[in-house]
Each structure stands twice: as C-alpha cells, then as structure tokens.
Design an enzyme around this catalytic site. Structure first.
Site, PDB file in Angstrom:
ATOM      1  N   GLY A  61       0.840  -1.190   0.000  1.00 41.73           N
ATOM      2  CA  GLY A  61       0.000   0.000   0.000  1.00 41.73           C
ATOM      3  C   GLY A  61       0.873   1.237   0.000  1.00 41.73           C
ATOM      4  O   GLY A  61       2.006   1.221   0.491  1.00 41.73           O
ATOM      5  N   GLN A  66       3.244  10.012   0.775  1.00 42.28           N
ATOM      6  CA  GLN A  66       4.514   9.289   0.888  1.00 42.28           C
ATOM      7  C   GLN A  66       5.415   9.517  -0.322  1.00 42.28           C
ATOM      8  O   GLN A  66       6.608   9.211  -0.271  1.00 42.28           O
ATOM      9  CB  GLN A  66       4.257   7.786   1.043  1.00 42.28           C
ATOM     10  CG  GLN A  66       3.581   7.424   2.353  1.00 42.28           C
ATOM     11  CD  GLN A  66       3.402   5.919   2.453  1.00 42.28           C
ATOM     12  OE1 GLN A  66       2.417   5.381   1.989  1.00 42.28           O
ATOM     13  NE2 GLN A  66       4.380   5.248   3.045  1.00 42.28           N
ATOM     14  N   CYS A 108       5.594   0.199   7.260  1.00 48.33           N
ATOM     15  CA  CYS A 108       5.276   1.323   6.379  1.00 48.33           C
ATOM     16  C   CYS A 108       6.510   1.657   5.550  1.00 48.33           C
ATOM     17  O   CYS A 108       7.625   1.665   6.079  1.00 48.33           O
ATOM     18  CB  CYS A 108       4.873   2.529   7.234  1.00 48.33           C
ATOM     19  SG  CYS A 108       4.447   3.990   6.274  1.00 48.33           S
ATOM     20  N   LEU A 109       6.314   1.931   4.276  1.00 49.53           N
ATOM     21  CA  LEU A 109       7.457   2.245   3.410  1.00 49.53           C
ATOM     22  C   LEU A 109       8.154   3.541   3.840  1.00 49.53           C
ATOM     23  O   LEU A 109       9.307   3.760   3.499  1.00 49.53           O
ATOM     24  CB  LEU A 109       7.007   2.344   1.946  1.00 49.53           C
ATOM     25  CG  LEU A 109       6.504   1.028   1.328  1.00 49.53           C
ATOM     26  CD1 LEU A 109       6.055   1.250  -0.109  1.00 49.53           C
ATOM     27  CD2 LEU A 109       7.574  -0.046   1.390  1.00 49.53           C
ATOM     28  N   HIS A 150      -4.785   2.116   7.284  1.00 48.99           N
ATOM     29  CA  HIS A 150      -3.411   2.624   7.354  1.00 48.99           C
ATOM     30  C   HIS A 150      -3.166   3.681   6.271  1.00 48.99           C
ATOM     31  O   HIS A 150      -2.623   4.758   6.552  1.00 48.99           O
ATOM     32  CB  HIS A 150      -2.447   1.431   7.200  1.00 48.99           C
ATOM     33  CG  HIS A 150      -0.996   1.768   7.136  1.00 48.99           C
ATOM     34  ND1 HIS A 150      -0.064   1.254   8.026  1.00 48.99           N
ATOM     35  CD2 HIS A 150      -0.285   2.558   6.284  1.00 48.99           C
ATOM     36  CE1 HIS A 150       1.137   1.724   7.708  1.00 48.99           C
ATOM     37  NE2 HIS A 150       1.041   2.515   6.659  1.00 48.99           N
ATOM     38  N   GLU A 151      -3.581   3.373   5.036  1.00 50.85           N
ATOM     39  CA  GLU A 151      -3.317   4.303   3.925  1.00 50.85           C
ATOM     40  C   GLU A 151      -4.175   5.571   4.028  1.00 50.85           C
ATOM     41  O   GLU A 151      -3.696   6.665   3.734  1.00 50.85           O
ATOM     42  CB  GLU A 151      -3.536   3.617   2.572  1.00 50.85           C
ATOM     43  CG  GLU A 151      -2.680   2.382   2.323  1.00 50.85           C
ATOM     44  CD  GLU A 151      -1.201   2.574   2.584  1.00 50.85           C
ATOM     45  OE1 GLU A 151      -0.698   3.697   2.456  1.00 50.85           O
ATOM     46  OE2 GLU A 151      -0.545   1.585   2.941  1.00 50.85           O
ATOM     47  N   HIS A 154      -2.722   8.051   6.323  1.00 52.37           N
ATOM     48  CA  HIS A 154      -1.638   8.858   5.738  1.00 52.37           C
ATOM     49  C   HIS A 154      -2.179  10.175   5.161  1.00 52.37           C
ATOM     50  O   HIS A 154      -1.493  11.194   5.185  1.00 52.37           O
ATOM     51  CB  HIS A 154      -0.950   8.107   4.602  1.00 52.37           C
ATOM     52  CG  HIS A 154       0.178   7.207   5.029  1.00 52.37           C
ATOM     53  ND1 HIS A 154       1.305   7.681   5.661  1.00 52.37           N
ATOM     54  CD2 HIS A 154       0.366   5.874   4.908  1.00 52.37           C
ATOM     55  CE1 HIS A 154       2.134   6.674   5.903  1.00 52.37           C
ATOM     56  NE2 HIS A 154       1.585   5.558   5.459  1.00 52.37           N
TER      57      HIS A 154
HETATM   58 NI    NI Z   1       2.362   3.626   5.489  1.00 54.16          NI
END
Ligand code: NI
Length: 189
Positions: A61, A66, A108-109, A150-151, A154
C-alpha cells in the site's frame, strides 16, 4: 516537424518510480486535499507511478503524501507479482467501522524496517472514486481492512506509530533515525 520520440534514456514503456518520503518529515504530517476536476491529469500521471514505486519497494500500500503529493489518493495491492489485484482509490472516505477490533503487525514504506502491532476496527467500509470517476464502495476485513485504514490515515498525516504507545513509538523512531544515518553516511538532509 513533430518530435514525438521519447528521450532515449527513458523507454516509453518504463514507468519511473518516485522517491519515498521517510519519517520524520513534515510532508507526512500534512493533510492531503481532495482531488478535484482540475487534478485529473495530475492524478492520471500519479497513479501508475505510485503503483510502480510500491511494487519496486516492495510494499502492499502507498499513499500520495509518501511520494510528496498532497492529493487524496492511495494505491493498494495485496497480491504477489503473478496475481496482481491493484486498487487505486481517489478521495477515499471511511463511512463505517466495526466495533470489534483486530490487531496485526504493521510496517510502512516511510518507516523502513520498523514494525509494530496495531489495533484497529476489524472491518471497514470505504467510499471512493476509481480512475474513471465512478463512485464505489468497498467493505473489507483482515489485511485489506488494516491496509485501507493505514493508507487513509496517511492522507490525514497519521502514521501507524501514532496508534501505539509513546514509549514504543519513540523507541521505533530512534531506531529508524539511527538506521537511516548508517545507511546514508554522506546524506546532507
Ligand atoms: Ni504507510
């Protein structure tokens, strides 16, 4: 004479990835804004690059902040390479959450190599626009539910570590800072 040939260094079939913003960064704390009709071209260009960036990372995701975009766009694909199931959600909105909770380990990236158990509503219903502008709804449980929440977080400047204790969060952020410093000894950031 028209010049339609792409630059030699970038073959037409290659989608370029975008740099991923690493925490802590004020970019990740900002609220993304709703996609409007004036953003159509930007979103059309952004979504393939977000998928490419997510697949290369690799991740399941990715939210627009991000990759330093301030638009309310997320992409998700829980499946391995040979069974892709890509979702691109524009202006996603949580319309219902279950009262029962579920805990699963998240990463998370934007916080590479950092993981923690996060407790969230077990099920979620999300309303969104797809890439054609159609208004759709998705109901999810399990990993998809956690990933959607989660996304979407963000887009409101919330990271998964904001759902855990301050003690654990500080430990994790310190470890991340240390690892990033070791990884890029010459970084001037
Ligand atoms: Ni994330």
């Amino acid at each position: 004479m028209s010049d339609i040939a792409p630059p030699a260094s970038v073959p037409a079939n290659v989608i370029e990835t975008l740099p991923i913003v690493i925490a802590p960064s004020p970019i990740l704390k900002a609220h993304a804004r709703a996609v409007g009709s004036a953003d159509q071209d930007a979103v059309r260009a952004l979504i393939p690059r977000m998928f490419e960036t997510m697949y290369k990372a690799p991740g399941i995701g990715l939210a627009a902040p991000q990759v330093a975009s301030g638009l309310r766009v997320i992409v998700i694909d829980l499946q391995p390479k040979d069974q892709r199931a890509p979702y691109a959600l524009i202006n996603p909105e949580v319309v219902a959450l279950s009262t029962d909770l579920a805990t699963r380990e998240e990463g998370c990236l934007s916080l590479p190599n950092q993981y923690a158990d996060v407790t969230r509503p077990a099920r979620v219903k999300v309303r969104y626009l797809d890439q054609t502008g159609a208004r759709l709804e998705i109901e999810a449980e399990g990993l998809m539910s956690a990933c959607l929440q989660h996304e979407i977080d963000h887009l409101d400047g919330i990271l998964f570590v904001d759902h855990i204790s301050a003690l654990k969060r500080n430990m994790l952020m310190r470890r991340l800072a240390k690892e990033q410093k070791l990884k890029k000894p010459d970084a001037r950031r």
